[in-house]
Motif scaffolding. Structure first.
Motif, short mmCIF file in Angstrom:
data_model
loop_
_atom_site.label_atom_id
_atom_site.label_comp_id
_atom_site.label_asym_id
_atom_site.label_seq_id
_atom_site.Cartn_x
_atom_site.Cartn_y
_atom_site.Cartn_z
N ILE A 1 -40.87 38.92 -20.62
CA ILE A 1 -40.87 40.38 -20.63
C ILE A 1 -40.77 40.92 -19.21
CG2 ILE A 1 -42.27 42.41 -21.17
CD1 ILE A 1 -43.35 40.81 -23.60
N ARG A 2 -41.55 40.34 -18.31
CA ARG A 2 -41.48 40.76 -16.90
C ARG A 2 -40.07 40.57 -16.35
NH1 ARG A 2 -46.96 38.30 -16.62
NH2 ARG A 2 -48.41 39.91 -15.89
N ASN A 3 -39.49 39.42 -16.64
CA ASN A 3 -38.15 39.14 -16.11
C ASN A 3 -37.13 40.15 -16.61
OD1 ASN A 3 -39.17 36.94 -14.75
ND2 ASN A 3 -38.36 35.41 -16.17
N TYR A 4 -37.26 40.53 -17.89
CA TYR A 4 -36.31 41.50 -18.44
C TYR A 4 -36.46 42.85 -17.75
CZ TYR A 4 -33.75 44.51 -21.60
OH TYR A 4 -32.86 45.42 -22.10
N VAL A 5 -37.70 43.31 -17.60
CA VAL A 5 -37.94 44.61 -16.97
C VAL A 5 -37.45 44.60 -15.53
CG1 VAL A 5 -39.73 46.23 -16.21
CG2 VAL A 5 -39.87 45.19 -18.47
N GLU A 6 -37.71 43.51 -14.82
CA GLU A 6 -37.26 43.41 -13.43
C GLU A 6 -35.73 43.44 -13.35
OE1 GLU A 6 -37.94 40.59 -9.48
OE2 GLU A 6 -38.48 39.85 -11.47
N THR A 7 -35.06 42.78 -14.29
CA THR A 7 -33.60 42.75 -14.29
C THR A 7 -33.00 44.11 -14.61
OG1 THR A 7 -33.60 40.42 -14.98
CG2 THR A 7 -31.58 41.68 -15.36
N VAL A 8 -33.59 44.79 -15.59
CA VAL A 8 -33.05 46.08 -16.04
C VAL A 8 -33.37 47.20 -15.04
CG1 VAL A 8 -33.24 47.86 -17.82
CG2 VAL A 8 -33.03 45.46 -18.47
N LYS A 9 -34.59 47.22 -14.55
CA LYS A 9 -35.02 48.33 -13.70
C LYS A 9 -34.74 48.11 -12.21
CE LYS A 9 -36.62 51.13 -16.81
NZ LYS A 9 -36.02 52.48 -17.02
N GLU A 10 -34.58 46.85 -11.80
CA GLU A 10 -34.24 46.53 -10.41
C GLU A 10 -35.17 47.22 -9.41
OE1 GLU A 10 -30.07 47.49 -10.05
OE2 GLU A 10 -29.49 45.54 -10.87
N ASP A 11 -36.47 47.08 -9.65
CA ASP A 11 -37.50 47.61 -8.74
C ASP A 11 -37.43 49.12 -8.59
OD1 ASP A 11 -38.75 45.21 -8.28
OD2 ASP A 11 -37.63 44.75 -6.46
N ALA A 12 -37.02 49.82 -9.63
CA ALA A 12 -37.04 51.28 -9.61
C ALA A 12 -38.48 51.75 -9.46
CB ALA A 12 -36.42 51.83 -10.89
N PRO A 13 -38.71 52.92 -8.85
CA PRO A 13 -40.08 53.42 -8.68
C PRO A 13 -40.84 53.47 -10.01
CG PRO A 13 -38.54 54.75 -7.42
CD PRO A 13 -37.71 53.81 -8.25
N GLY A 14 -42.03 52.89 -10.01
CA GLY A 14 -42.85 52.85 -11.21
C GLY A 14 -42.60 51.67 -12.11
N TYR A 15 -41.56 50.88 -11.81
CA TYR A 15 -41.19 49.77 -12.70
C TYR A 15 -41.08 48.45 -11.95
CZ TYR A 15 -40.37 53.27 -16.25
OH TYR A 15 -40.54 54.29 -17.14
N ARG A 16 -41.76 48.35 -10.83
CA ARG A 16 -41.78 47.08 -10.13
C ARG A 16 -42.67 46.09 -10.86
NH1 ARG A 16 -43.85 48.63 -4.51
NH2 ARG A 16 -43.58 46.40 -4.13
#
Length: 296
Positions: free
Chosen positions: A52-67
């Motif tokens: 789950i973490r890997n997916y969020v990191e891939t999709v959001k690319e360290d966007a503010p609030g989604y690191r």
């Protein structure tokens, strides 16, 4: 700003593996994890959270609030230090700051929750016992997962392979190939159950409706960006969500989990595909105030 969730949720995820190792056990030579008493396959909650973490990191690319706080090659204290810097302090001055600012611990915790999606979701222990450690406290996250367990006992199979990658110069003078081994599960359907507390979201981390939708998206797609030869063919087959009508819920979680029945079809001896199973939701066991959603 997105609204903090107001409803309690439980959910059931069904995922399968074909000719792969869904979660190797380092204490058993990286064999697929198995309950030694029953033979049922296991996948840890830590393994699934990583997907789950890997997916969020891939999709959001360290966007503010989604690191992502827990990630490869990033020491935890490096991220912890950001909260201290935001307050204009460091590990040497923090004690003095706490004397003049009683709510400094809450400000540090809130900073971490606002900036890191996985802390806001799963919580984190942000205390390290080393010299001059940075202490951001502990956060209990609203989203919790159990271990996944296979619907039927699994059979682990060792497959011998030939490799041409010779390890040393000395070995290369004697031979041109080496033997290797892969451990696989020919087929296994796994079930994992999860919980989402609106109470903890409101009181502690600020987990929002947008965060919730991202969580469902990440669960559904957690294997789609993480394929590898070692894990074989893995896919999420079902995401069944139970939405309560209020923050503290309408009934015990076990009643909802018991309403989801997954069983092998009568004419199947050795399951080898998802279609060898039937999934039934016994809605008569579910209170009228609980909404059932099948996300897949």
């Amino acid at each position: 700003m997105a609204e903090i969730i107001k409803n309690r949720y439980e959910f059931v995820v069904l995922f399968d593996v074909e000719n792969g190792n869904p979660n190797g056990d380092p204490d058993a030579g990286n064999l697929p994890r198995v309950d030694p008493e029953s033979g049922y396959g296991l996948v840890t909650d830590v393994c699934l959270k990583r997907k789950i973490r890997n997916y969020v990191e891939t999709v959001k690319e360290d966007a503010p609030g989604y690191r992502i706080y827990i990630k490869e090659n990033v020491p935890l204290n490096r991220s912890d230090n950001e909260a201290y810097q935001a307050l204009g302090t460091d590990e040497k001055k923090i004690k003095e700051l706490k004397k003049s600012t009683p709510d400094v611990d809450k400000k540090i915790r809130d900073f971490m929750c606002e900036n890191f999606y996985d802390i806001r979701t799963f919580g984190a222990v942000m205390t390290t016992f080393v010299k001059a450690a940075l202490n951001c406290g502990q956060v209990r996250g609203p989203v919790q997962l159990g271990f996944a367990r296979s619907i039927d006992p699994i059979i682990t199979q060792e497959v011998t392979i030939t490799r041409v990658a010779i390890t040393t110069e000395a070995d290369a003078e004697k031979k041109s190939t080496e033997m290797g081994r892969k451990n696989i599960v020919p087929y296994g359907l796994y079930r994992v159950e999860g919980y989402i507390s609106a109470n903890l979201a409101r009181k502690v981390t600020g987990f929002t409706e947008d965060d919730l939708e991202l969580l469902w998206e990440a669960i559904i797609n957690m294997f789609e960006i993480d394929h590898s030869a070692a894990r074989g063919k893995m896919a999420v087959r079902e995401l069944i969500v139970f939405k309560h009508s209020k923050e503290l819920g309408d009934c015990p979680a076990y009643r909802l989990f018991d309403a989801v029945e997954v069983k092998k079809k009568d004419n199947v001896v050795y399951p080898r595909k998802y279609q060898d199973y039937t999934v039934t939701i016994h809605e008569e066991q579910i209170p009228d105030t609980v909404e059932v959603q099948r996300k897949i």
